[in-house]
Design a protein around this motif. Structure first.
Motif, PDB file in Angstrom:
ATOM      1  N   ARG A 121      55.583  51.492  53.634  1.00 52.55           N
ATOM      2  CA  ARG A 121      54.689  50.349  53.452  1.00 52.55           C
ATOM      3  C   ARG A 121      53.637  50.631  52.361  1.00 52.55           C
ATOM      4  O   ARG A 121      53.004  51.677  52.364  1.00 52.55           O
ATOM      5  N   THR A 122      53.500  49.687  51.453  1.00 54.98           N
ATOM      6  CA  THR A 122      52.692  49.910  50.253  1.00 54.98           C
ATOM      7  C   THR A 122      51.343  49.192  50.305  1.00 54.98           C
ATOM      8  O   THR A 122      51.153  48.251  51.069  1.00 54.98           O
ATOM      9  N   VAL A 123      50.421  49.666  49.466  1.00 60.30           N
ATOM     10  CA  VAL A 123      49.194  48.926  49.180  1.00 60.30           C
ATOM     11  C   VAL A 123      49.204  48.587  47.691  1.00 60.30           C
ATOM     12  O   VAL A 123      49.349  49.475  46.852  1.00 60.30           O
ATOM     13  N   SER A 124      49.116  47.303  47.386  1.00 56.73           N
ATOM     14  CA  SER A 124      49.083  46.858  45.993  1.00 56.73           C
ATOM     15  C   SER A 124      47.649  46.602  45.567  1.00 56.73           C
ATOM     16  O   SER A 124      46.860  46.050  46.339  1.00 56.73           O
ATOM     17  N   VAL A 125      47.318  46.993  44.338  1.00 59.58           N
ATOM     18  CA  VAL A 125      46.002  46.669  43.786  1.00 59.58           C
ATOM     19  C   VAL A 125      46.178  45.996  42.425  1.00 59.58           C
ATOM     20  O   VAL A 125      47.099  46.322  41.676  1.00 59.58           O
ATOM     21  N   ASN A 126      45.300  45.052  42.156  1.00 56.99           N
ATOM     22  CA  ASN A 126      45.319  44.378  40.859  1.00 56.99           C
ATOM     23  C   ASN A 126      44.596  45.238  39.836  1.00 56.99           C
ATOM     24  O   ASN A 126      43.487  45.700  40.080  1.00 56.99           O
ATOM     25  N   VAL A 127      45.243  45.436  38.697  1.00 54.56           N
ATOM     26  CA  VAL A 127      44.645  46.222  37.629  1.00 54.56           C
ATOM     27  C   VAL A 127      44.451  45.319  36.413  1.00 54.56           C
ATOM     28  O   VAL A 127      45.390  44.663  35.968  1.00 54.56           O
ATOM     29  N   SER A 128      43.223  45.291  35.925  1.00 54.62           N
ATOM     30  CA  SER A 128      42.900  44.467  34.761  1.00 54.62           C
ATOM     31  C   SER A 128      43.420  45.116  33.479  1.00 54.62           C
ATOM     32  O   SER A 128      43.397  46.340  33.349  1.00 54.62           O
ATOM     33  N   PRO A 129      43.890  44.310  32.519  1.00 53.60           N
ATOM     34  CA  PRO A 129      44.347  44.876  31.243  1.00 53.60           C
ATOM     35  C   PRO A 129      43.304  45.780  30.597  1.00 53.60           C
ATOM     36  O   PRO A 129      43.653  46.791  29.983  1.00 53.60           O
ATOM     37  N   ARG A 130      42.037  45.430  30.787  1.00 53.38           N
ATOM     38  CA  ARG A 130      40.973  46.227  30.189  1.00 53.38           C
ATOM     39  C   ARG A 130      40.975  47.668  30.703  1.00 53.38           C
ATOM     40  O   ARG A 130      40.608  48.598  29.991  1.00 53.38           O
ATOM     41  N   GLN A 131      41.402  47.876  31.947  1.00 56.49           N
ATOM     42  CA  GLN A 131      41.410  49.226  32.505  1.00 56.49           C
ATOM     43  C   GLN A 131      42.362  50.141  31.746  1.00 56.49           C
ATOM     44  O   GLN A 131      42.160  51.347  31.680  1.00 56.49           O
ATOM     45  N   PHE A 132      43.414  49.532  31.167  1.00 56.59           N
ATOM     46  CA  PHE A 132      44.374  50.322  30.396  1.00 56.59           C
ATOM     47  C   PHE A 132      43.779  50.805  29.079  1.00 56.59           C
ATOM     48  O   PHE A 132      44.329  51.678  28.429  1.00 56.59           O
ATOM     49  N   GLN A 133      42.663  50.189  28.665  1.00 54.31           N
ATOM     50  CA  GLN A 133      42.031  50.595  27.409  1.00 54.31           C
ATOM     51  C   GLN A 133      41.140  51.811  27.600  1.00 54.31           C
ATOM     52  O   GLN A 133      40.674  52.393  26.629  1.00 54.31           O
TER      53      GLN A 133
END
Ligand code: C2E
Ligand code: MG
Ligand code: MG
Ligand code: MG
Length: 275
Positions: free
Chosen positions: A113-125
């Motif tokens: 069983r997983t936990v999903s989190v939303n990652v903003s494109p800005r975090q990849f920068q």
């Protein structure tokens, strides 16, 4: 001449707009201290399979503002994304999700069983993003395989090579990726083949009228077929009725998230009893 320009400037900054800008600036000021004041918290929404078993949860951030009450993420996430604050906030969400996973493991849940989190494109920068995630995983001891990062197509608009490298490095840590709001972005489908994705999330705007809008049902059916042929999992979000769920099931989508199965809620209020 100079006078009339001044007049039009004054007209542009009408009192209403000025007030809204001040409110935005104030909200940002408030948000800066919100983490330290424990005003931010996560709610979780169940994701279920065709037997109604809970296969995972999605973490969704909430902000209880002392004066304004609940401020929706659609209002404050964009504010954070304009500044470096999104990095701190995004890492906090990932850490909370990891602590939840550790909690589950300690309670004897050794499922997938997983936990999903939303990652903003800005975090990849943030050049330190991968190292920070790696650090959180090591520090908490969370099982990386059960941490799912939700990204959106907007991530792939700029610097695709950089994004691909970052995703590959994160994959190497063991985490998985879901492509959120699929079908609402602009980018080409070529990235689906190139990027290390695990799951497509059909956007709720298509699910909403899948029963009575021919375009939506065509888009949903094609997305399911596309996911299958690329070997990706597919999940529908915004499932509100049994009729929508049955339509999705008939068309080969066997994972669902939406109000039909429950509103996002604090973990303690979630019912996993179908497991
Ligand atoms: P999302 O990731 O696509 O999340 C799904 C949104 O749909 C959530 O809204 C959820 O409450 C809502 N929803 C779930 N089931 C149903 C349904 O059956 N019908 C309808 N009409 N809506 C449903 P929420 O929590 O307001 O979040 C909105 C967006 O804010 C999210 O969209 C995500 O893009 C962003 N967001 C939320 N939490 C975070 C976070 O921690 N970090 C970042 N970067 N973004 C976040
Ligand atoms: Mg999401
Ligand atoms: Mg979504
Ligand atoms: Mg959305």
């Amino acid at each position: 001449q100079a006078k009339s320009q001044t007049a039009s400037d004054v007209c542009f900054f009408d009192p209403g707009m000025q007030r809204r800008m001040q409110q935005r600036a104030q909200l940002y000021e408030d948000l800066l201290g919100a983490l330290a004041r424990s005003e931010l918290y996560l709610v979780y929404q169940k994701q279920v399979d065709q037997l109604d078993c809970v296969t995972g949860v999605e973490a969704l951030i909430r902000w209880r503002h002392p004066d304004r009450g609940l401020v929706p993420p659609s209002e404050f996430i964009p504010l954070a994304e304009e500044r470096p604050l999104i990095h701190e906030l995004g890492l906090w969400v990932i850490e909370q999700a990891c602590l939840t996973l550790v909690d589950w493991v300690q309670q004897g849940d050794d499922s997938t069983r997983t936990v999903s989190v939303n990652v903003s494109p800005r975090q990849f920068q943030d050049p330190g993003f991968v190292a920070r995630v790696s650090d959180i995983l090591a520090r908490t001891g969370a099982p990386a395989r059960r941490l799912k990062l939700e990204v959106t197509e907007s991530l792939f608009v700029a610097d695709r090579d950089g994004v691909e490298r970052t995703m590959t490095r994160l994959k190497a840590l063991g985490v998985t990726f879901a492509l959120d709001d699929f079908g609402t972005g602009y980018s080409s489908l070529a990235y689906l083949k190139r990027l290390p994705l695990d799951e497509l999330k059909i956007d709720q705007s298509f699910v909403r009228d899948v029963l009575d809008n021919a375009t939506s049902s065509a888009i949903v059916a094609s997305t399911i077929a596309l996911a299958r042929s690329l070997g990706l999992d597919v999940i529908a979000e915004g499932v509100e009725s049994a009729e929508q769920r049955d339509w999705l099931h008939r068309h080969g989508c066997h994972r669902y998230q939406g109000f039909l199965y429950g509103q996002p809620a604090p973990l303690s209020e979630l019912d996993f009893s179908t497991l």
